[in-house]
Enzyme design. Sequence first.
Site, short mmCIF file in Angstrom:
data_model
loop_
_atom_site.label_atom_id
_atom_site.label_comp_id
_atom_site.label_asym_id
_atom_site.label_seq_id
_atom_site.Cartn_x
_atom_site.Cartn_y
_atom_site.Cartn_z
N SER A 184 -2.81 -7.72 3.19
CA SER A 184 -3.04 -7.55 4.63
C SER A 184 -3.41 -8.89 5.26
O SER A 184 -2.99 -9.19 6.38
CB SER A 184 -4.15 -6.54 4.88
OG SER A 184 -3.80 -5.30 4.38
N ARG B 183 -1.89 -6.16 -8.15
CA ARG B 183 -0.70 -6.95 -7.83
C ARG B 183 -0.46 -8.04 -8.86
O ARG B 183 0.64 -8.27 -9.30
CB ARG B 183 -0.85 -7.60 -6.44
CG ARG B 183 -0.73 -6.63 -5.30
CD ARG B 183 -1.20 -7.23 -4.04
NE ARG B 183 -2.57 -7.66 -4.17
CZ ARG B 183 -3.33 -8.10 -3.18
NH1 ARG B 183 -2.84 -8.19 -1.98
NH2 ARG B 183 -4.59 -8.45 -3.39
N LYS C 178 -17.51 -6.76 7.86
CA LYS C 178 -16.22 -7.45 7.75
C LYS C 178 -15.49 -7.36 9.09
O LYS C 178 -15.31 -6.28 9.63
CB LYS C 178 -15.40 -6.75 6.67
CG LYS C 178 -14.39 -7.62 5.97
CD LYS C 178 -13.92 -6.93 4.69
CE LYS C 178 -12.55 -7.39 4.26
NZ LYS C 178 -12.07 -6.65 3.08
N HIS D 103 0.84 -1.21 0.00
CA HIS D 103 0.00 0.00 0.00
C HIS D 103 0.88 1.26 0.00
O HIS D 103 0.62 2.21 -0.73
CB HIS D 103 -0.87 0.06 1.27
CG HIS D 103 -1.87 -1.05 1.42
ND1 HIS D 103 -1.98 -1.80 2.56
CD2 HIS D 103 -2.83 -1.50 0.59
CE1 HIS D 103 -2.95 -2.68 2.43
NE2 HIS D 103 -3.49 -2.52 1.24
#
Length: 163
Positions: free
Chosen positions: A128, A90, A41, A17
């Site tokens: 993450s 990514r 979440k 990030h």
Amino acid sequence: MKVAVYPGSFDPITYGHLDLVERSCKIFDRVIVAVLINSSKKALFTIEERKEMIKEATKHLPNVEVDHFSGLLIDYMLSMNAKVILRGLRAISDFEYELQIASINKKLSEDIETVFLMSNNKHSFISSSMVKEVASYGADVTELVPSQVEKALKKKYGYDKTR
Ligand code: PNS
């Protein structure tokens, strides 16, 4: 003034990030890192903790701000008068998810563009969730996250030393 919003969960911020924020700062006049408040979440860090970690990690970048939002990203964009959504890609596996988000957002507002930056190869495997999994077993994450995030992970998972 070119304003870009970099939205995400950032639970927690990683070097992937951070690399994207650093590069986008050179392209846009103002970059807002916006943490999504998502009650459905389960997050490891609170919104305030996540924002603090991002602030600390980006304190060397004068044109970066850290904020949070809830509800639709497009509504937040309009409220900030921002026209560009920033996202990182990514690997090819990110593409479908990102295409979906970008397409829905385009449907919701014609005027707002999503701009993608390719991840630096060095960071293309960092996420993450992987960081949390690895850290939860006490393994070393120094190459994946800034040191203050590493400390916060250790505190959350209740250990002080790496294996
Ligand atoms: O880091 P993430 O969790 O992949 O980020 C996803 C995010 C925050 C970009 C996306 O979930 C989002 O924008 N949510 C806000 C609700 C919304 O606008 N939904 C419509 C587009 S998916």
